[in-house]
Write a protein that holds these residues in place. Structure first.
Motif, PDB file in Angstrom:
ATOM      1  N   PHE A  91       0.845  -1.193   0.000  1.00 59.42           N
ATOM      2  CA  PHE A  91       0.000   0.000   0.000  1.00 59.42           C
ATOM      3  C   PHE A  91       0.881   1.244   0.000  1.00 59.42           C
ATOM      4  O   PHE A  91       1.959   1.247   0.568  1.00 59.42           O
ATOM      5  N   GLU A  92       0.420   2.302  -0.590  1.00 64.03           N
ATOM      6  CA  GLU A  92       1.219   3.523  -0.675  1.00 64.03           C
ATOM      7  C   GLU A  92       0.536   4.672   0.062  1.00 64.03           C
ATOM      8  O   GLU A  92       0.217   5.695  -0.504  1.00 64.03           O
ATOM      9  N   PHE A  93       0.291   4.475   1.347  1.00 64.02           N
ATOM     10  CA  PHE A  93      -0.358   5.537   2.108  1.00 64.02           C
ATOM     11  C   PHE A  93       0.439   5.950   3.342  1.00 64.02           C
ATOM     12  O   PHE A  93      -0.022   6.716   4.153  1.00 64.02           O
ATOM     13  N   ASN A  94       1.649   5.450   3.484  1.00 63.10           N
ATOM     14  CA  ASN A  94       2.411   5.748   4.696  1.00 63.10           C
ATOM     15  C   ASN A  94       3.741   6.422   4.421  1.00 63.10           C
ATOM     16  O   ASN A  94       4.607   6.434   5.284  1.00 63.10           O
ATOM     17  N   ALA A  95       3.938   6.950   3.249  1.00 59.61           N
ATOM     18  CA  ALA A  95       5.138   7.707   2.879  1.00 59.61           C
ATOM     19  C   ALA A  95       6.418   6.895   3.050  1.00 59.61           C
ATOM     20  O   ALA A  95       7.452   7.435   3.411  1.00 59.61           O
ATOM     21  N   GLY A  96       6.345   5.592   2.843  1.00 58.20           N
ATOM     22  CA  GLY A  96       7.540   4.764   2.897  1.00 58.20           C
ATOM     23  C   GLY A  96       8.054   4.430   4.276  1.00 58.20           C
ATOM     24  O   GLY A  96       9.215   4.055   4.436  1.00 58.20           O
ATOM     25  N   ALA A  97       7.215   4.555   5.299  1.00 61.44           N
ATOM     26  CA  ALA A  97       7.665   4.319   6.671  1.00 61.44           C
ATOM     27  C   ALA A  97       8.089   2.874   6.904  1.00 61.44           C
ATOM     28  O   ALA A  97       8.920   2.608   7.776  1.00 61.44           O
ATOM     29  N   TYR A  98       7.546   1.928   6.140  1.00 60.58           N
ATOM     30  CA  TYR A  98       7.859   0.510   6.341  1.00 60.58           C
ATOM     31  C   TYR A  98       8.696  -0.079   5.207  1.00 60.58           C
ATOM     32  O   TYR A  98       8.820  -1.296   5.106  1.00 60.58           O
ATOM     33  N   ASP A  99       9.262   0.744   4.353  1.00 63.43           N
ATOM     34  CA  ASP A  99       9.953   0.249   3.163  1.00 63.43           C
ATOM     35  C   ASP A  99      11.145  -0.651   3.473  1.00 63.43           C
ATOM     36  O   ASP A  99      11.452  -1.547   2.707  1.00 63.43           O
ATOM     37  N   ASN A 100      11.829  -0.422   4.563  1.00 62.10           N
ATOM     38  CA  ASN A 100      13.023  -1.213   4.878  1.00 62.10           C
ATOM     39  C   ASN A 100      12.752  -2.340   5.869  1.00 62.10           C
ATOM     40  O   ASN A 100      13.687  -2.970   6.343  1.00 62.10           O
ATOM     41  N   LEU A 101      11.503  -2.579   6.211  1.00 59.15           N
ATOM     42  CA  LEU A 101      11.164  -3.610   7.189  1.00 59.15           C
ATOM     43  C   LEU A 101      10.460  -4.780   6.510  1.00 59.15           C
ATOM     44  O   LEU A 101       9.598  -4.584   5.659  1.00 59.15           O
ATOM     45  N   ASN A 102      10.816  -5.986   6.914  1.00 59.70           N
ATOM     46  CA  ASN A 102      10.066  -7.136   6.429  1.00 59.70           C
ATOM     47  C   ASN A 102       8.836  -7.320   7.312  1.00 59.70           C
ATOM     48  O   ASN A 102       8.649  -6.597   8.285  1.00 59.70           O
ATOM     49  N   MET A 103       8.009  -8.274   6.973  1.00 62.58           N
ATOM     50  CA  MET A 103       6.737  -8.411   7.687  1.00 62.58           C
ATOM     51  C   MET A 103       6.934  -8.774   9.161  1.00 62.58           C
ATOM     52  O   MET A 103       6.201  -8.296  10.019  1.00 62.58           O
ATOM     53  N   TRP A 104       7.923  -9.617   9.455  1.00 58.17           N
ATOM     54  CA  TRP A 104       8.177  -9.989  10.848  1.00 58.17           C
ATOM     55  C   TRP A 104       8.529  -8.752  11.674  1.00 58.17           C
ATOM     56  O   TRP A 104       8.103  -8.613  12.816  1.00 58.17           O
ATOM     57  N   GLU A 105       9.292  -7.844  11.110  1.00 60.00           N
ATOM     58  CA  GLU A 105       9.687  -6.633  11.825  1.00 60.00           C
ATOM     59  C   GLU A 105       8.534  -5.638  11.938  1.00 60.00           C
ATOM     60  O   GLU A 105       8.508  -4.827  12.856  1.00 60.00           O
ATOM     61  N   GLN A 106       7.578  -5.723  11.034  1.00 58.50           N
ATOM     62  CA  GLN A 106       6.419  -4.832  11.085  1.00 58.50           C
ATOM     63  C   GLN A 106       5.363  -5.312  12.081  1.00 58.50           C
ATOM     64  O   GLN A 106       4.640  -4.503  12.648  1.00 58.50           O
ATOM     65  N   MET A 107       5.302  -6.620  12.301  1.00 58.60           N
ATOM     66  CA  MET A 107       4.258  -7.180  13.164  1.00 58.60           C
ATOM     67  C   MET A 107       4.392  -6.666  14.584  1.00 58.60           C
ATOM     68  O   MET A 107       5.485  -6.566  15.130  1.00 58.60           O
ATOM     69  N   ASP A 108       3.265  -6.355  15.188  1.00 59.86           N
ATOM     70  CA  ASP A 108       3.192  -5.926  16.584  1.00 59.86           C
ATOM     71  C   ASP A 108       4.133  -4.765  16.880  1.00 59.86           C
ATOM     72  O   ASP A 108       4.736  -4.690  17.953  1.00 59.86           O
ATOM     73  N   ASN A 109       4.298  -3.895  15.895  1.00 60.71           N
ATOM     74  CA  ASN A 109       5.156  -2.707  16.014  1.00 60.71           C
ATOM     75  C   ASN A 109       6.586  -3.041  16.422  1.00 60.71           C
ATOM     76  O   ASN A 109       7.241  -2.290  17.136  1.00 60.71           O
ATOM     77  N   GLY A 110       7.073  -4.181  15.999  1.00 62.21           N
ATOM     78  CA  GLY A 110       8.445  -4.574  16.269  1.00 62.21           C
ATOM     79  C   GLY A 110       8.695  -5.182  17.632  1.00 62.21           C
ATOM     80  O   GLY A 110       9.817  -5.540  17.952  1.00 62.21           O
ATOM     81  N   GLU A 111       7.657  -5.312  18.447  1.00 59.79           N
ATOM     82  CA  GLU A 111       7.840  -5.909  19.776  1.00 59.79           C
ATOM     83  C   GLU A 111       8.165  -7.393  19.620  1.00 59.79           C
ATOM     84  O   GLU A 111       7.635  -8.069  18.767  1.00 59.79           O
ATOM     85  N   GLN A 112       9.010  -7.890  20.506  1.00 60.83           N
ATOM     86  CA  GLN A 112       9.395  -9.293  20.479  1.00 60.83           C
ATOM     87  C   GLN A 112       8.549 -10.099  21.459  1.00 60.83           C
ATOM     88  O   GLN A 112       8.088  -9.579  22.469  1.00 60.83           O
ATOM     89  N   PHE A 113       8.378 -11.357  21.172  1.00 63.94           N
ATOM     90  CA  PHE A 113       7.722 -12.335  22.047  1.00 63.94           C
ATOM     91  C   PHE A 113       6.287 -11.963  22.417  1.00 63.94           C
ATOM     92  O   PHE A 113       5.866 -12.146  23.544  1.00 63.94           O
ATOM     93  N   THR A 114       5.552 -11.456  21.444  1.00 62.66           N
ATOM     94  CA  THR A 114       4.115 -11.268  21.627  1.00 62.66           C
ATOM     95  C   THR A 114       3.460 -12.637  21.393  1.00 62.66           C
ATOM     96  O   THR A 114       4.100 -13.547  20.855  1.00 62.66           O
ATOM     97  N   PRO A 115       2.203 -12.824  21.798  1.00 63.44           N
ATOM     98  CA  PRO A 115       1.562 -14.127  21.575  1.00 63.44           C
ATOM     99  C   PRO A 115       1.586 -14.579  20.107  1.00 63.44           C
ATOM    100  O   PRO A 115       1.834 -15.754  19.825  1.00 63.44           O
ATOM    101  N   THR A 116       1.367 -13.665  19.188  1.00 67.24           N
ATOM    102  CA  THR A 116       1.381 -14.021  17.770  1.00 67.24           C
ATOM    103  C   THR A 116       2.761 -14.474  17.340  1.00 67.24           C
ATOM    104  O   THR A 116       2.916 -15.482  16.640  1.00 67.24           O
ATOM    105  N   LYS A 117       3.780 -13.750  17.751  1.00 64.92           N
ATOM    106  CA  LYS A 117       5.142 -14.125  17.363  1.00 64.92           C
ATOM    107  C   LYS A 117       5.570 -15.431  18.022  1.00 64.92           C
ATOM    108  O   LYS A 117       6.294 -16.222  17.422  1.00 64.92           O
ATOM    109  N   LYS A 118       5.129 -15.682  19.229  1.00 62.87           N
ATOM    110  CA  LYS A 118       5.436 -16.963  19.877  1.00 62.87           C
ATOM    111  C   LYS A 118       4.785 -18.112  19.108  1.00 62.87           C
ATOM    112  O   LYS A 118       5.397 -19.166  18.912  1.00 62.87           O
ATOM    113  N   TYR A 119       3.543 -17.905  18.692  1.00 60.46           N
ATOM    114  CA  TYR A 119       2.853 -18.936  17.919  1.00 60.46           C
ATOM    115  C   TYR A 119       3.570 -19.186  16.597  1.00 60.46           C
ATOM    116  O   TYR A 119       3.819 -20.334  16.220  1.00 60.46           O
TER     117      TYR A 119
END
Length: 157
Positions: free
Chosen positions: A73-101
């Protein structure tokens, strides 16, 4: 600093779906579908079908969560261009329930695949390599680290 303020301004539709209802179930559905697909191919034995199921899921998981960067999507002015999906999930927080799963699914699939391949050394070695290729990028110390991407380029080219 500018990217952090851009990232918090608008919700990330690319990565927020992983916390939605049914998002966890789709991984199990995909694994079962892959297993059925490989099992119905004539000439493929049960151990090979489990191995191929494991390898295909690991490759797809790596591609989806760790290889592709940015968002479609092109609505965020490239804020996530250098991040992969894992780094984007849960705002980059580690060991959230989703990431643990999402960390536990490849490990469980590896254990099941290893069991059904009867601990054959060749299958085991390839399964371990696939598992490490998916697990290492998920660990906190490899957050925003791109060395594994360069390694994958050497292996898959």
């Amino acid at each position: 600093m500018e990217h952090l303020s851009d990232q918090s301004a608008i919700p990330n539709l690319n990565a927020n779906w992983v916390n939605a209802k049914g998002a966890w179930v789709i991984h199990i559905v995909l694994i079962v579908a892959l297993k059925i697909f490989y099992s119905i191919i004539p000439g493929i034995q049960r151990d090979t079908s489990w191995f191929l199921t494991n390898l295909t899921y690991m490759f797809g998981s790596y591609l989806m969560f760790h290889w592709v960067r940015g968002i479609p999507f092109e609505f965020n002015a490239g804020a996530y261009d250098n991040l992969n999906m894992w780094e984007q999930m849960d705002n980059g927080e580690q060991f959230t329930p989703t990431k643990k799963y999402l960390l536990s699914v490849p490990i469980c699939l590896f254990l099941v695949s290893t069991h059904y391949t009867h601990y054959d050394l060749t299958y085991f070695t390839l399964n371990v390599m696939a598992l490490l290729g998916v697990i290492i990028p998920k660990l906190p110390w490899s957050h925003r680290l791109r060395h594994y991407t360069q390694f994958a380029l050497l292996v898959f080219h």
